[in-house]
Design an enzyme around this catalytic site. Structure first.
Site, PDB file in Angstrom:
ATOM      1  N   GLY A  68       0.816  -1.212   0.000  1.00 21.85           N
ATOM      2  CA  GLY A  68       0.000   0.000   0.000  1.00 21.85           C
ATOM      3  C   GLY A  68       0.845   1.255   0.000  1.00 21.85           C
ATOM      4  N   ARG A  69       2.061   1.105   0.470  1.00 20.35           N
ATOM      5  CA  ARG A  69       2.953   2.268   0.448  1.00 20.35           C
ATOM      6  C   ARG A  69       4.398   1.852   0.231  1.00 20.35           C
ATOM      7  NH1 ARG A  69       3.821   4.341   6.463  1.00 20.35           N
ATOM      8  NH2 ARG A  69       3.462   2.400   7.552  1.00 20.35           N
ATOM      9  N   LYS A 119       9.759   2.852   0.668  1.00 17.39           N
ATOM     10  CA  LYS A 119       8.609   2.809   1.578  1.00 17.39           C
ATOM     11  C   LYS A 119       8.169   4.245   1.826  1.00 17.39           C
ATOM     12  CE  LYS A 119       7.072   0.847   5.980  1.00 17.39           C
ATOM     13  NZ  LYS A 119       7.410  -0.113   7.033  1.00 17.39           N
ATOM     14  N   ASP A 165      -2.838   6.781   2.593  1.00 20.21           N
ATOM     15  CA  ASP A 165      -2.235   7.728   1.646  1.00 20.21           C
ATOM     16  C   ASP A 165      -0.956   7.258   0.952  1.00 20.21           C
ATOM     17  OD1 ASP A 165      -0.489   7.798   3.755  1.00 20.21           O
ATOM     18  OD2 ASP A 165      -0.962   9.854   4.377  1.00 20.21           O
ATOM     19  N   ARG A 204       6.309 -12.260   0.997  1.00 19.36           N
ATOM     20  CA  ARG A 204       5.825 -12.595   2.356  1.00 19.36           C
ATOM     21  C   ARG A 204       4.944 -13.843   2.321  1.00 19.36           C
ATOM     22  NH1 ARG A 204       5.283  -6.897   4.241  1.00 19.36           N
ATOM     23  NH2 ARG A 204       6.523  -5.753   2.740  1.00 19.36           N
ATOM     24  N   ASP A 234       1.250 -11.107   6.754  1.00 23.28           N
ATOM     25  CA  ASP A 234       1.745 -10.229   5.685  1.00 23.28           C
ATOM     26  C   ASP A 234       3.065  -9.572   6.096  1.00 23.28           C
ATOM     27  OD1 ASP A 234      -0.349  -9.041   7.441  1.00 23.28           O
ATOM     28  OD2 ASP A 234       0.401  -7.171   6.589  1.00 23.28           O
ATOM     29  N   ASN A 235       3.448  -9.741   7.354  1.00 25.47           N
ATOM     30  CA  ASN A 235       4.734  -9.196   7.807  1.00 25.47           C
ATOM     31  C   ASN A 235       5.751 -10.306   8.074  1.00 25.47           C
ATOM     32  OD1 ASN A 235       3.743  -6.613   7.649  1.00 25.47           O
ATOM     33  ND2 ASN A 235       3.178  -6.486   9.806  1.00 25.47           N
ATOM     34  N   ASP A 246       9.320  -5.245   7.946  1.00 25.57           N
ATOM     35  CA  ASP A 246       8.283  -4.296   8.359  1.00 25.57           C
ATOM     36  C   ASP A 246       8.460  -3.841   9.801  1.00 25.57           C
ATOM     37  OD1 ASP A 246       7.237  -4.181   5.903  1.00 25.57           O
ATOM     38  OD2 ASP A 246       5.223  -4.820   6.435  1.00 25.57           O
TER      39      ASP A 246
END
Ligand code: AMP
Ligand code: MG
Length: 518
Positions: free
Chosen positions: A102-103, A122, A134, A199, A269-270, A279
């Site tokens: 997402g980022r 990142k 965002d 991941r 996911d991490n 992460d």
């Protein structure tokens, strides 16, 4: 600036055909092409010289405009095609569906000295996977990631790395404690580096969607590039893959326990498929030893990701990975058998590690010595790092009072009678154990100091660097980065960092309490 670009992920795996950067579900694809956002006024704050060298760049390269623009996302290297990965994940125990980068935006892969590195920004803007957020990152969390990932590497712990930390010149709105007090903060971008950022969640998403073809393509790709030692075929290949991921995960978590690192958000996911620490969010370092401790305020209620639970969560996450790989194996038993070994293998590795921390080398397991130590550490408030570092000063001819005196500085509180008695007992047993070892005190101390770090990135240290950086002073970032390059060495001029957490930091946001807001 010459970069030996050799992309594979975005060349060998299926791409999202939709080229628009709109937020959506992405099917039958491992990634979506996306261009990083241009920043208002990029400024390079810090570079890891070791990472520069690893990817074949020089110090001179890092001062160029080209470097700044490339690693803040303002230009795209010719011939490369940045992308965001599609993945899903179990968050705090529940399936969360599609998450994805997402980022994070992967720039390209570099091969240097026969090693493959993927470079990823990142905080470089939104992607199809940004959901309601965002795509940006703030300075405080970027400093934490940059410093900690390099520090972990120098501790000898498998981790993603960080090449650079830059300000974007943009303002980013964040509500740190999720209590309605949103404020603007300085935006930043970190350029992370790892052989791969795949991941557990990258596999889970295709299994959840019953997209066996993409799942298999991803598994084959991962094995070919990152587990080349696996030469079996058919179902056995995926079973061997699971065994290898299990072993790497165990190794990583044993290392975390060794140094007192608490990841804070061990969602699937991490979890890196390579067993890298990945992460860096609301992570923290044990100050006073406490199995129950978690730095993550979002997890304060259930403490799923507390220090003492990390080994179990590693296994839980591997079960989710095994579920995803089921589609390629179609038999439960062999997958199950691999995971049933986890506990035994973990315990073996954990005991070996604890024996090293204690400076014990004989074949004996010292199961009760270790568990009595754990119980004694748990009931008193004692600094984990200082305790083990000072333990190496104990001599085999010491009385238990003399030995105890050597670790006394590590306590945060005065001990109760009960605790003192436990310590006395434990030291009596410990002294008996080291007397049996065929090794002299100095050599034992030397070996212990190779596994018990003197310097770690204590929560308050990162916060001091952040407070200074907010005021425009970036010196402490540099100082801590240098300090943590040699965490096992005595650094007499830096003795001030070998100290217990100061009182002001005990309940301060950013020190012992961190949220996922970043
Ligand atoms: P994390 O808890 O940081 O591992 O993030 C979980 C998911 O949320 C991942 O898919 C991230 O990419 C996404 N995410 C976190 N922060 C942001 C952000 N500011 N903008 C877009 N996506 C984000
Ligand atoms: Mg994440």
């Amino acid at each position: 600036m010459k970069i030996n670009n050799k992309d594979t992920f975005n060349k060998e795996l299926p791409a999202d055909k939709n080229l628009e950067n709109t937020r959506r579900q992405v099917y039958n694809a491992c990634f979506s092409y996306v261009t990083p956002k241009k920043t208002a006024k990029p400024q390079l704050l810090h570079v890891s010289e070791e990472m520069l060298a690893n990817i074949g760049l020089s110090k001179g390269d890092s001062t160029s405009k080209e470097f700044l623009n490339l690693f803040t996302g303002n230009t795209v290297l010719e011939g490369t095609h940045p992308y965001a990965m599609c993945y899903g994940g179990h968050q705090f125990g529940n399936w969360a569906g599609q998450l994805g980068d997402g980022r994070a935006i992967n720039l390209f892969e570099v091969v240097h000295n026969d090693k493959r590195w993927t470079l990823q920004l990142k905080g470089a803007g939104e992607t199809p996977y940004s959901r309601r957020a965002d795509g940006l990152a703030v300075l405080r969390s970027s400093i934490r990631e940059h410093l900690c990932s390099e520090a972990m590497h120098h501790l000898g712990i498998p981790t993603t790395r960080s090449l650079s930390l830059s300000l974007t010149g943009d303002q980013v709105l964040r509500d740190i404690m999720y209590n309605g007090n949103a404020a603007y903060e300085k935006g930043a971008v970190v350029c992370r580096v790892a052989p791969s950022f795949i991941r557990f969640g990258n596999f889970e998403i295709f299994a959840a969607r019953e997209d066996k073809e993409t799942l298999q393509a991803l598994a084959d790709y991962t094995i070919k590039h990152f587990y080349p030692e696996i030469t079996s075929e058919g179902k056995q290949k995926y079973l061997d893959f699971l065994s290898s991921v299990r072993d790497n995960t165990i190794k990583m978590i044993v290392d975390w326990q060794r140094v007192g690192f608490v990841h804070g958000v061990m969602n699937t996911d991490n979890m890196s498929i390579l067993g890298l620490t990945i992460d860096y969010g609301p992570y923290g370092w044990l100050e006073d030893f406490d199995y129950e401790w978690t730095p993550n305020t979002t997890d304060a209620q259930h403490r799923r990701y507390r220090y003492g639970n990390q080994p179990y969560i590693g296994m839980w996450n591997l079960y989710k990975l095994a579920n995803a790989l089921y589609a390629l194996v179609e038999e439960v038993e062999p997958l199950q058998a691999i995971l049933e070994e986890y506990e035994k293998l973990y315990l073996q590795a954990y005991r070996t590690m604890m024996k090293q921390k204690l400076g014990l080398n004989t074949d004996e397991n010292y199961v009760s010595l270790i568990s009595e130590l754990e119980q004694t550490l748990q009931i008193t408030e004692i600094d984990y790092t200082i305790f083990f570092r000072n333990l190496s000063k104990v001599l085999s001819k010491d009385t238990s009072e003399e030995a105890f005196a050597k670790i006394k500085d590590a306590f945060y509180v005065t001990n109760t009678e009960e605790a003192l008695e436990k310590w006395n007992n434990w030291f009596t047993n410990y002294l008996t154990a080291i007397q049996k070892e065929d090794i002299d005190d100095a050599l034992r101390a030397e070996k212990m100091n190779l596994v018990n770090p003197k310097y770690v990135l204590r929560n308050y240290m990162a916060q001091l660097a952040i407070d200074d950086a907010d005021k425009g002073n970036y010196e402490l970032i540099k100082e801590l980065h240098e300090l943590l390059k040699e965490p096992y060495a005595e650094q007499p001029s830096q003795e001030k960092w070998f100290a217990k957490r100061p009182d002001w930091a005990k309940h301060k946001v950013g020190c012992s309490m961190l949220s996922c807001s970043s």
